[in-house]
Design an enzyme around this catalytic site. Structure first.
Site, PDB file in Angstrom:
ATOM      1  N   SER A 180      -5.992   3.327   4.399  1.00 58.96           N
ATOM      2  CA  SER A 180      -5.457   2.528   3.293  1.00 58.96           C
ATOM      3  C   SER A 180      -6.566   1.852   2.491  1.00 58.96           C
ATOM      4  CB  SER A 180      -4.477   1.463   3.816  1.00 58.96           C
ATOM      5  OG  SER A 180      -3.598   1.050   2.787  1.00 58.96           O
TER       6      SER A 180
ATOM      7  N   LYS B 243       0.204   3.706  -2.779  1.00 58.30           N
ATOM      8  CA  LYS B 243      -0.817   4.751  -2.759  1.00 58.30           C
ATOM      9  C   LYS B 243      -0.186   6.147  -2.733  1.00 58.30           C
ATOM     10  CE  LYS B 243      -4.544   2.034  -0.608  1.00 58.30           C
ATOM     11  NZ  LYS B 243      -3.952   0.692  -0.459  1.00 58.30           N
TER      12      LYS B 243
ATOM     13  N   SER C 136       0.790  -1.234   0.000  1.00 55.83           N
ATOM     14  CA  SER C 136       0.000   0.000   0.000  1.00 55.83           C
ATOM     15  C   SER C 136       0.821   1.282   0.000  1.00 55.83           C
ATOM     16  CB  SER C 136      -0.961   0.009   1.195  1.00 55.83           C
ATOM     17  OG  SER C 136      -2.067  -0.834   0.939  1.00 55.83           O
TER      18      SER C 136
END
Length: 437
Positions: free
Chosen positions: A187, A133, A130
């Site tokens: 997230s 991102k 993640s």
């Protein structure tokens, strides 16, 4: 008729024939070159075995097979400095030992100056989870209106079962700012899909991912390739600790991102038309709560990637970022490993460096220029014969070759005189011979 020359004449001619016509100057010493690495060039890779990175012992875990990384591109490993092209440890010579962490690769850099303070395998390929991102944020945060209200679709909610989600619902209407907070605090993978779709234009989420890869190239993060906007694993999806630092630097340069990253909690609005109540979400990055001067960052985890982390903090007017990949949560969790690396970075002098973070567009420009080659220039106009070139353009005087050059001149004059004498002698004898006939 045989002509006999005087002995003195023969000897002189032989000596002159043996003498060099000109004296060759001594070879010039090599000209030194600067030590600053070219960010887009191949650089000079370190020689010898890699220095082992300090490692913390992690409990044995069952890990998914690591995806096969792309072929190594040597110039990409030297972006930011030739010293960074190592799978091992690179730190300043007088630096204290960095902390032992379980991360397979990491890097600490100065967000303002761009100096790389140290790293372990900074250009080694790894899967991002993640923390990818952040690339989505660097790409689309400046382009999307935070006040725009968007509707979530079933395709946005199509994420891997059990993966992180903020709790958006199909048909729900949300301000873009709320979706960004759901992405960075919780997230949310469905939030990533929605933002990529919104920023991808007519191509939807695929267009958003394509824009992410274009942004990675612009930043100089050439070892980064996004397949999903969320960081959920996909074939061919990779990054590096160095690339993550470039991406994080772009994020923290945006005041809106800095505000989002330090937000501790926010509320996801109710959806009355769908009979859904509102609820509160909290920032999952513990650095925000537990590290003095924390600026925020991003956590990540997948079976392939293991734990990944990006964290930044400010101390005494100095802003540092730590990036790490492939970590295990014991004996230290990802954010704790990031905090330990930040502590180590703050302990170094402000001028400590083993490389640098390249500027956006720098690598693209350098490689385009190298590919184009030298430009054809018009030849300069011919100089008049009376023109005197500047002294600086003349070779420096070398007294070690002055004497041989002078001797060469005298030898040449002597040869001319002797040859003239020989010609006169031959002519005289020839005339005398004709008179005797």
């Amino acid at each position: 008729m045989r002509v006999r020359l005087p002995a003195v004449t023969v000897t002189a001619v032989l000596l002159l024939a043996a003498a060099p016509a000109t004296a060759s100057p001594a070879p010039a010493p090599p000209v030194g070159t600067g030590s600053a690495p070219a960010p887009a060039g191949p650089g000079v890779a370190p020689t010898g075995p890699a220095v082992p990175c300090p490692r913390a012992v992690a409990p044995a875990v069952t890990r998914s097979p690591r995806p096969t990384p792309p072929p190594v591109v040597p110039p990409d490993r030297t972006i930011g400095g030739a010293a960074l092209a190592t799978a091992g440890l690179v730190v300043p010579p007088t630096a204290p030992a960095p902390p032992a962490v379980t991360a397979t690769s990491w890097l600490v850099a100065d967000l303002d100056s761009g100096a790389v303070l140290g790293g372990c395998g900074p250009h080694e390929y790894a899967t991002p989870a993640s923390v990818q991102k952040l690339l989505l944020a660097a790409t689309l945060l400046p382009k999307l209106d935070p006040k725009q209200v968007v509707t979530a679709t079933p395709a946005d909610l199509d994420i891997a079962p059990g993966s992180s989600a903020v709790g958006l619902v199909a048909g729900g209407r949300y301000p873009v700012e709320t979706v960004w907070l759901g992405l960075l605090l919780n997230s949310g993978n469905e939030a990533a899909n929605l933002l990529a779709r919104l920023g991808g234009g007519v191509d939807g989420a695929d267009g958003g991912v394509r824009a992410m890869n274009e942004e990675a190239r612009r930043l100089g993060a050439l070892q980064t390739h996004a397949v999903t906007p969320s960081g959920l694993d996909g074939p061919g999806q990779f990054t590096s600790a160095y690339d993550l630092a470039l991406i994080a630097r772009a994020c923290f340069a945006d005041p809106t991102f800095r505000r989002y990253a330090l937000t501790e909690q926010t509320r996801i609005p109710a959806q009355p038309a769908l009979n859904r109540k509102g609820f509160q979400i909290q920032n999952q990055n513990q650095l925000v709560y537990r590290y003095p001067g924390a600026l925020g960052g991003k956590t990540g985890f997948t079976d392939y990637a293991r734990h990944t982390y990006v964290g930044a903090a400010e101390r005494n007017g100095r802003r540092l970022v730590a990036t790490l990949l492939g970590a295990e949560p014991r004996p230290m969790r990802g954010w704790e490993q990031g905090a330990a690396l930040l502590d180590w970075g703050f302990s170094l002098p402000r001028d400590a460096s083993v490389g640098r973070l390249v500027e956006p567009g720098e690598v693209e420009r350098a490689r385009a220029s190298a590919a184009a080659g030298p430009t054809a220039a018009q030849p300069p106009p011919a100089e008049p014969e009376s023109t005197v070139r500047p002294t600086a353009a003349r070779p420096a005087r070398d007294d070690t070759v002055g004497a041989p050059r002078a001797l060469a001149v005298w030898y040449g004059l002597g040869a001319a005189v002797l040859l003239a004498a020989v010609a006169l002698t031959l002519g005289y004898r020839h005339r005398a011979s004709r008179r005797r006939r």
